[in-house]
Design a protein around this motif. Structure first.
Motif, PDB file in Angstrom:
ATOM      1  N   ARG A  10     -56.441 -56.427  44.385  1.00 59.91           N
ATOM      2  CA  ARG A  10     -55.661 -57.548  43.582  1.00 59.91           C
ATOM      3  C   ARG A  10     -54.238 -57.329  43.456  1.00 59.91           C
ATOM      4  N   ILE A  11     -54.164 -56.117  42.800  1.00 65.76           N
ATOM      5  CA  ILE A  11     -52.668 -55.899  42.420  1.00 65.76           C
ATOM      6  C   ILE A  11     -51.869 -55.318  43.560  1.00 65.76           C
ATOM      7  N   ILE A  12     -52.504 -54.771  44.547  1.00 64.10           N
ATOM      8  CA  ILE A  12     -51.624 -54.409  45.642  1.00 64.10           C
ATOM      9  C   ILE A  12     -51.233 -55.804  46.409  1.00 64.10           C
ATOM     10  N   THR A  13     -52.145 -56.860  46.491  1.00 61.95           N
ATOM     11  CA  THR A  13     -51.773 -58.140  46.950  1.00 61.95           C
ATOM     12  C   THR A  13     -50.572 -58.639  46.250  1.00 61.95           C
ATOM     13  N   GLU A  14     -50.516 -58.660  45.006  1.00 58.18           N
ATOM     14  CA  GLU A  14     -49.415 -59.022  44.200  1.00 58.18           C
ATOM     15  C   GLU A  14     -48.150 -58.279  44.424  1.00 58.18           C
ATOM     16  N   LEU A  15     -48.214 -56.805  44.724  1.00 59.14           N
ATOM     17  CA  LEU A  15     -47.213 -56.050  44.968  1.00 59.14           C
ATOM     18  C   LEU A  15     -46.645 -56.294  46.372  1.00 59.14           C
ATOM     19  N   LEU A  16     -47.267 -56.596  47.389  1.00 59.04           N
ATOM     20  CA  LEU A  16     -46.983 -57.007  48.805  1.00 59.04           C
ATOM     21  C   LEU A  16     -46.057 -58.074  48.471  1.00 59.04           C
ATOM     22  N   ASP A  17     -46.196 -59.165  47.563  1.00 60.32           N
ATOM     23  CA  ASP A  17     -45.146 -60.400  47.308  1.00 60.32           C
ATOM     24  C   ASP A  17     -43.936 -59.820  46.897  1.00 60.32           C
ATOM     25  N   VAL A  18     -44.047 -58.821  45.898  1.00 57.96           N
ATOM     26  CA  VAL A  18     -42.741 -57.968  45.588  1.00 57.96           C
ATOM     27  C   VAL A  18     -42.055 -57.202  46.541  1.00 57.96           C
ATOM     28  N   LEU A  19     -42.767 -56.713  47.654  1.00 57.72           N
ATOM     29  CA  LEU A  19     -41.901 -56.199  48.693  1.00 57.72           C
ATOM     30  C   LEU A  19     -41.484 -57.100  49.690  1.00 57.72           C
ATOM     31  N   ASP A  20     -42.148 -58.209  49.932  1.00 50.30           N
ATOM     32  CA  ASP A  20     -41.447 -59.308  50.514  1.00 50.30           C
ATOM     33  C   ASP A  20     -40.231 -59.774  49.853  1.00 50.30           C
ATOM     34  N   GLY A  73     -30.872 -60.751  44.732  1.00 49.42           N
ATOM     35  CA  GLY A  73     -32.501 -60.536  45.444  1.00 49.42           C
ATOM     36  C   GLY A  73     -33.203 -59.391  44.580  1.00 49.42           C
ATOM     37  N   VAL A  74     -32.455 -58.180  44.171  1.00 49.33           N
ATOM     38  CA  VAL A  74     -33.282 -57.319  43.365  1.00 49.33           C
ATOM     39  C   VAL A  74     -33.417 -57.617  41.927  1.00 49.33           C
ATOM     40  N   GLU A  75     -32.550 -58.514  41.418  1.00 48.14           N
ATOM     41  CA  GLU A  75     -32.850 -58.881  40.123  1.00 48.14           C
ATOM     42  C   GLU A  75     -34.217 -59.826  40.238  1.00 48.14           C
ATOM     43  N   MET A  76     -34.113 -60.671  40.975  1.00 46.91           N
ATOM     44  CA  MET A  76     -35.427 -61.704  41.389  1.00 46.91           C
ATOM     45  C   MET A  76     -36.597 -60.833  41.578  1.00 46.91           C
ATOM     46  N   THR A  77     -36.639 -59.651  42.380  1.00 48.81           N
ATOM     47  CA  THR A  77     -37.582 -58.718  42.622  1.00 48.81           C
ATOM     48  C   THR A  77     -38.147 -58.110  41.304  1.00 48.81           C
ATOM     49  N   GLN A  78     -37.054 -57.906  40.533  1.00 49.93           N
ATOM     50  CA  GLN A  78     -37.551 -56.937  39.240  1.00 49.93           C
ATOM     51  C   GLN A  78     -38.269 -57.893  38.259  1.00 49.93           C
ATOM     52  N   LYS A  79     -37.903 -59.101  38.117  1.00 46.22           N
ATOM     53  CA  LYS A  79     -38.428 -60.167  37.437  1.00 46.22           C
ATOM     54  C   LYS A  79     -40.004 -60.103  37.954  1.00 46.22           C
ATOM     55  N   LEU A 123     -41.794 -58.279  39.743  1.00 47.69           N
ATOM     56  CA  LEU A 123     -42.425 -56.970  39.445  1.00 47.69           C
ATOM     57  C   LEU A 123     -42.916 -56.843  37.801  1.00 47.69           C
ATOM     58  N   ARG A 124     -42.063 -57.248  36.975  1.00 43.03           N
ATOM     59  CA  ARG A 124     -42.223 -57.272  35.475  1.00 43.03           C
ATOM     60  C   ARG A 124     -43.423 -58.206  35.186  1.00 43.03           C
ATOM     61  N   LYS A 125     -43.650 -59.208  35.741  1.00 44.68           N
ATOM     62  CA  LYS A 125     -44.635 -60.323  35.764  1.00 44.68           C
ATOM     63  C   LYS A 125     -46.037 -59.908  36.246  1.00 44.68           C
ATOM     64  N   VAL A 126     -45.963 -59.159  37.446  1.00 45.89           N
ATOM     65  CA  VAL A 126     -47.234 -58.509  37.816  1.00 45.89           C
ATOM     66  C   VAL A 126     -47.678 -57.757  36.698  1.00 45.89           C
ATOM     67  N   LEU A 127     -46.897 -56.877  36.284  1.00 45.41           N
ATOM     68  CA  LEU A 127     -47.037 -55.548  35.344  1.00 45.41           C
ATOM     69  C   LEU A 127     -47.699 -56.412  33.938  1.00 45.41           C
ATOM     70  N   GLU A 128     -47.100 -57.443  33.639  1.00 47.23           N
ATOM     71  CA  GLU A 128     -47.486 -58.047  32.303  1.00 47.23           C
ATOM     72  C   GLU A 128     -48.760 -58.507  32.620  1.00 47.23           C
ATOM     73  N   GLY A 162     -51.510 -56.233  31.896  1.00 49.42           N
ATOM     74  CA  GLY A 162     -51.492 -55.428  30.687  1.00 49.42           C
ATOM     75  C   GLY A 162     -50.462 -54.452  30.382  1.00 49.42           C
ATOM     76  N   VAL A 163     -49.515 -54.408  31.283  1.00 48.54           N
ATOM     77  CA  VAL A 163     -48.468 -53.287  31.081  1.00 48.54           C
ATOM     78  C   VAL A 163     -47.312 -53.912  30.380  1.00 48.54           C
ATOM     79  N   ALA A 164     -46.871 -53.173  29.221  1.00 44.39           N
ATOM     80  CA  ALA A 164     -45.786 -53.598  28.466  1.00 44.39           C
ATOM     81  C   ALA A 164     -44.918 -52.418  28.292  1.00 44.39           C
ATOM     82  N   GLN A 165     -43.593 -52.775  28.100  1.00 45.61           N
ATOM     83  CA  GLN A 165     -42.373 -51.680  27.928  1.00 45.61           C
ATOM     84  C   GLN A 165     -42.637 -51.525  26.416  1.00 45.61           C
ATOM     85  N   ILE A 166     -42.293 -49.978  26.202  1.00 52.06           N
ATOM     86  CA  ILE A 166     -42.725 -49.458  24.766  1.00 52.06           C
ATOM     87  C   ILE A 166     -41.064 -49.580  24.072  1.00 52.06           C
TER      88      ILE A 166
END
Length: 174
Positions: A67-77, A99-105, A107-112, A115-119
């Motif tokens: 599931r997470i790999i599928t989401e990361l493939l969207d980030v790669l796209d 484009g990189v800023e959109m991708t960053q957003k 990726l952060r959404k996928v990580l959130e 359950g991943v959060a920045q310290i």
């Protein structure tokens, strides 16, 4: 004569008892054989169930990241689109940064979602060795405790577990 009758009855009674005991023994042998058969079936069922659970666990391990790999493939796209847009436009730098800023957003959404959060790590907060890794120390007279001076690399948690501590520069009192 009475004695003879008693003697004759005794052997007959013993034979009857012996027959009854033989029947009882046969009945108990059958019961124990039935229990033994049930035990064998239960052992076989247990082994089959154990093998099924092992196969399922192996399958879960094998595909748990799907599931997470599928989401990361969207980030790669998104990254591919950013690079393609940067190559085809006049203002390549702006297009690439956007484009990189959109991708960053994304990726952060996928990580959130996982359950991943920045310290949290801001200048002036107290150093926590469970969440921070100090690589440089600056001694100051005005410092009252070990405080974070600068964040070098962001740290992340997954739920309550630290995945990667923040790398920081700290101040300490002289």
């Amino acid at each position: 004569m009475t004695e003879n009758k008693e003697k004759k009855k005794q052997p007959q009674t013993t034979k009857d008892n012996e027959k009854d005991l033989q029947k009882l023994l046969e009945t108990e042998k059958q019961r124990s054989q039935e229990y033994l058969n049930k035990l064998h079936y239960l052992q076989a069922d247990f082994e089959n169930q154990k093998k099924r659970f092992e196969r399922e666990a192996e399958s879960i391990k094998k595909y748990c990241t799907e599931r997470i790999i599928t989401e990361l493939l969207d980030v790669l796209d998104e990254l591919d689109l950013a690079v393609k847009a940067a190559k085809t436009t006049q203002d390549q730098q702006t297009a690439l940064v956007d484009g990189v800023e959109m991708t960053q957003k994304k990726l952060r959404k996928v990580l959130e979602q996982e359950g991943v959060a920045q310290i949290p790590c801001t200048q002036g907060t107290v150093f926590d060795p469970a969440c921070h890794n100090a690589i440089a120390v600056e001694e100051r007279e005005d410092a009252e405790a070990c405080l974070i001076l600068e964040e070098i690399r962001k740290g992340y948690k997954i739920k309550d577990k630290v995945l990667r501590p923040s790398i920081v520069k700290v101040t300490k009192p002289k």
